[in-house]
Design an enzyme around this catalytic site. Structure first.
Site, PDB file in Angstrom:
ATOM      1  N   SER A  39       2.100   5.087  -1.912  1.00  0.00           N
ATOM      2  CA  SER A  39       1.957   6.032  -3.107  1.00  0.00           C
ATOM      3  C   SER A  39       3.069   5.121  -4.010  1.00  0.00           C
ATOM      4  CB  SER A  39       2.581   7.441  -3.030  1.00  0.00           C
ATOM      5  OG  SER A  39       3.834   7.351  -2.039  1.00  0.00           O
ATOM      6  N   LYS A  54       6.436   1.099   8.959  1.00  0.00           N
ATOM      7  CA  LYS A  54       5.258   1.253   7.994  1.00  0.00           C
ATOM      8  C   LYS A  54       3.874   1.648   8.765  1.00  0.00           C
ATOM      9  CE  LYS A  54       4.988  -2.086   4.967  1.00  0.00           C
ATOM     10  NZ  LYS A  54       4.811  -1.064   3.948  1.00  0.00           N
ATOM     11  N   GLY A 110       2.652   4.708   7.640  1.00  0.00           N
ATOM     12  CA  GLY A 110       2.086   6.214   7.771  1.00  0.00           C
ATOM     13  C   GLY A 110       0.993   6.571   7.057  1.00  0.00           C
ATOM     14  N   SER A 159       0.760  -1.437  -0.126  1.00  0.00           N
ATOM     15  CA  SER A 159       0.080  -0.010  -0.070  1.00  0.00           C
ATOM     16  C   SER A 159       0.784   1.311  -0.002  1.00  0.00           C
ATOM     17  CB  SER A 159      -0.936   0.225   1.345  1.00  0.00           C
ATOM     18  OG  SER A 159      -1.223  -1.229   1.430  1.00  0.00           O
ATOM     19  N   GLU A 178      -0.573  -5.618   5.730  1.00  0.00           N
ATOM     20  CA  GLU A 178       0.852  -5.635   5.165  1.00  0.00           C
ATOM     21  C   GLU A 178       1.433  -6.695   5.711  1.00  0.00           C
ATOM     22  OE1 GLU A 178       2.258  -1.726   5.127  1.00  0.00           O
ATOM     23  OE2 GLU A 178       1.316  -1.022   3.403  1.00  0.00           O
TER      24      GLU A 178
HETATM   25  O1  LIG Z   1       0.445   2.828   5.391  1.00  0.00           O
HETATM   26  C1  LIG Z   1       1.009   2.851   4.572  1.00  0.00           C
HETATM   27  C2  LIG Z   1       2.217   1.731   4.023  1.00  0.00           C
HETATM   28  O2  LIG Z   1       2.680   1.069   5.116  1.00  0.00           O
HETATM   29  C3  LIG Z   1       3.103   2.251   3.030  1.00  0.00           C
HETATM   30  O3  LIG Z   1       3.560   1.449   2.611  1.00  0.00           O
HETATM   31  C4  LIG Z   1       3.942   3.134   3.856  1.00  0.00           C
HETATM   32  O4  LIG Z   1       3.554   4.323   4.348  1.00  0.00           O
HETATM   33  C5  LIG Z   1       4.984   3.705   2.614  1.00  0.00           C
HETATM   34  O5  LIG Z   1       4.116   4.587   1.796  1.00  0.00           O
HETATM   35  P1  LIG Z   1       4.721   5.498   0.442  1.00  0.00           P
HETATM   36  O6  LIG Z   1       4.989   4.406  -0.607  1.00  0.00           O
HETATM   37  O7  LIG Z   1       3.460   6.357   0.149  1.00  0.00           O
HETATM   38  O8  LIG Z   1       5.999   6.208   1.158  1.00  0.00           O
END
Ligand SMILES: O=C[C@H](O)[C@H](O)[C@H](O)COP(=O)(O)O
Length: 287
Positions: free
Chosen positions: A81, A150, A152, A79, A159
């Protein structure tokens, strides 16, 4: 084609793929990018967003091309971006290159499930696909020992479950996520998913055990706290960054607190991490 695709489970055989390509590619990519890129998993990084997106894309595409082959049957889709770029690359290989026809994608969140559907990939689940070849996922921070923070973006429980079912967890991230010690880059704390009724005692216990401050994550466009995909609350524990922590011990201790559902500390999970760098290269970190 979206309807036709529904009747073609499992995946269309390769002679149908080329016909399907022409019909579905434009529509799928147009529809998917309009719903996924802008509002999914974007935690609001405004600084240098274009460069960051390029770095994410580079990491994601490299990891997908190195790890997802015709032998890969089941992939866990993370999950955030960065994973959007990985799904786009998988979809490109399926719908433009006619490869990976039987690949099944197991989501780690509502967002991941939407991405899989938007790009018209095969949606799996842990009931039917409990053994996963590769899980690909983003991270908020990765330290020199490949301990991850993880959650955020509010996703961590599914996950971690999917990662635990995978032979390998491959992490994809931009260069801002790379650090020697946790807390160097990511200052929003370690997300901890908790049962709603216990959020106050859990907060107090975490602070008494390890110091720092654990705060309930509040929603932005709703009154009250964020509710996770599994109906729980999130505490963000801002630990004292200068203090030395054995993250394995911390994780175990957190998990022993009644009401803690899961933590965003991934201690022994990641196999390899791909960082898209600012200079357009990819740095690979192994455990
Ligand atoms: O809650 C979100 C997940 O753990 C994401 O994999 C993590 O926050 C990284 O997200 P991004 O690819 O948006 O930096």
């Amino acid at each position: 084609m979206l309807v036709l695709r529904g009747f073609l489970q499992p995946r269309p055989s390769s002679h149908l793929v080329s016909i399907a390509n022409k019909l579905v590619t434009a529509k799928t990519f147009r529809r998917a990018s309009s719903t996924t890129n802008k509002n999914m998993g974007d935690k609001g990084d405004k600084t240098n967003k274009i460069a960051l997106d390029e770095a994410k894309k580079l990491a994601a595409r490299t990891a997908v091309d190195e790890w997802i082959t015709e032998d890969t049957k089941i992939v866990g889709i993370g999950s955030g971006s960065t994973i959007v770029f990985a799904v786009q690359r998988i979809a490109e290989r399926v719908w433009k290159e006619g490869a990976l026809c039987d690949l099944i994608c197991v989501p780690t969140s509502f967002q991941a499930r939407q991405l899989i559907l938007d790009y018209n990939l095969n949606l799996g689940d842990l009931d039917r696909n409990p053994i996963i070849d590769i899980a690909i996922d983003g991270a908020d921070e990765v330290d020199s020992r490949m301990v991850l923070i993880k959650g955020g973006g509010g996703c961590l429980l599914q996950e971690k479950i999917v990662a635990s079912c995978a032979k390998h967890l491959i992490v994809i991230a931009d260069y801002t996520k790379r650090s020697l010690r946790l807390g160097e880059q990511w200052c929003k704390g370690i997300p901890i998913e908790v049962t709603p009724i216990a959020h106050v005692p859990i907060k107090l216990k975490i602070e008494a055990l390890f110091g720092g401050e654990a705060t309930l994550r509040m929603a932005l466009a709703k009154a009250g706290p964020i509710i996770t995909d599994s109906g729980n609350f999130l505490l963000d524990w801002r630990f004292v960054a200068k203090r030395e922590f054995d993250w394995d011990e911390v994780n175990r201790a957190l998990m022993m607190i009644p009401g803690v559902v899961e933590t965003g500390l991934f201690v022994d999970n990641a196999h390899k991490c791909y960082f898209g760098m600012a200079d357009g290269t990819v740095k690979v970190q192994n455990r």
